[in-house]
Every structure is written in C-alpha cells, then in structure tokens.
Design a protein around this motif. Structure first.
Motif, mmCIF file in Angstrom:
data_model
loop_
_atom_site.group_PDB
_atom_site.id
_atom_site.type_symbol
_atom_site.label_atom_id
_atom_site.label_comp_id
_atom_site.label_asym_id
_atom_site.label_seq_id
_atom_site.Cartn_x
_atom_site.Cartn_y
_atom_site.Cartn_z
ATOM 1 N N ARG A 156 44.706 25.393 31.574
ATOM 2 C CA ARG A 156 45.024 25.905 32.918
ATOM 3 C C ARG A 156 46.430 26.516 33.000
ATOM 4 O O ARG A 156 47.067 26.486 34.033
ATOM 5 N N GLN B 297 45.951 30.216 35.112
ATOM 6 C CA GLN B 297 45.076 30.290 36.286
ATOM 7 C C GLN B 297 45.627 31.221 37.371
ATOM 8 O O GLN B 297 44.853 31.892 38.055
ATOM 9 N N VAL C 246 38.217 31.778 33.607
ATOM 10 C CA VAL C 246 39.069 30.588 33.741
ATOM 11 C C VAL C 246 38.634 29.470 32.796
ATOM 12 O O VAL C 246 39.458 28.643 32.406
#
Length: 140
Positions: free
Chosen positions: A81, A84, A75
């Motif tokens: 992001r 994710q 991650v």
C-alpha cells in the motif's frame, strides 16, 4: 491525454502512457473503432497495448483507472500500500460528464466509442488543469 498535452505544448514536461490490467491485447494497436471515433475529433491514437507493471508505480506520479475493476486490479499490485494515493479513477477529473466510470465500448457499436471519447476528452481536460495546478507536477 497525449492529444491534450500536445495542444498545451507540454510534451516535454508531461509523460503519459497507457496500459491495461490484463494481457489480452499486448502488442496490439489501438482498437480500430476507437481510432475512428478519435480521428473524427482530430485525435491520432498511437502506440500499442501493454500490461500495467508494478514498476509503473515508481515511474508515474498518477495512475488512472477507467473503471472500478481496473482500479482494484491496480491497487492489488501494491501489496504494501505504498502507492495507493497515486491511483485514481479517470472520471474524477470530468468537468461536464456525471459518470463514475468510463464505460467499456468493446462489444457495442460506434456510438459507444463516441461516448467514451467524449467522456475522456472531458476528463483529460480536467486532468490537465489539475496537473498544472499541482506543485509536485511542475516542470523544473
């Protein structure tokens, strides 16, 4: 997982690859002890080690980590992001084993590799069921 995919006759519909989060073993074949544990269950391990790359987020629908450290390493590569929701822990798919992470058998004896194969077989069966039920993973 590829063994389960082949048994289900889904090799033309599902692409499964393996990658590590470190560069220690790039180009190496599967560990001989893991290969032996797998072969005792009729599973042939193939391929060679490669490192996870940021472009894998776009290539694959699911990214599965064996443990929390690997999860965090993966991650971290997704700084914006964006991906994710694709990253999950492999043991989330276990149906019979009550473990959160796949233990690292590297420094242990043969029994550790047998335990890992058993956990992964359980998780892979659950994962295959999950994938087959997801409309976004259906082959067209």
């Amino acid at each position: 997982m590829n063994h389960q995919i082949e048994l289900a006759d889904l090799s033309h519909d599902i692409l499964c690859d393996s990658a590590g989060t470190s560069s220690y073993h790039i180009g190496s074949p599967p560990d001989a002890r893991m290969t032996k544990a797998a072969s005792l269950r009729g599973i042939l391990l193939k391929g060679q080690a490669r490192q996870f790359r940021r472009e894998d987020f776009e290539k694959f629908d699911l990214i599965l980590a064996m443990d929390y450290d690997n999860y965090e390493s993966i991650v971290r590569l997704d700084s914006d992001r964006q991906y994710q929701d694709k990253v999950k822990l492999m043991c989330e798919f276990c149906r019979h084993h009550n473990v959160k992470e796949v233990p690292d058998p590297y420094y242990g004896g043969p029994e550790g590799f047998n335990q890992v194969i058993d956990i992964l077989l359980d998780a892979c069966e659950g994962l295959l069921e999950y994938v087959q039920k997801q409309p976004q993973f259906k082959a067209v």
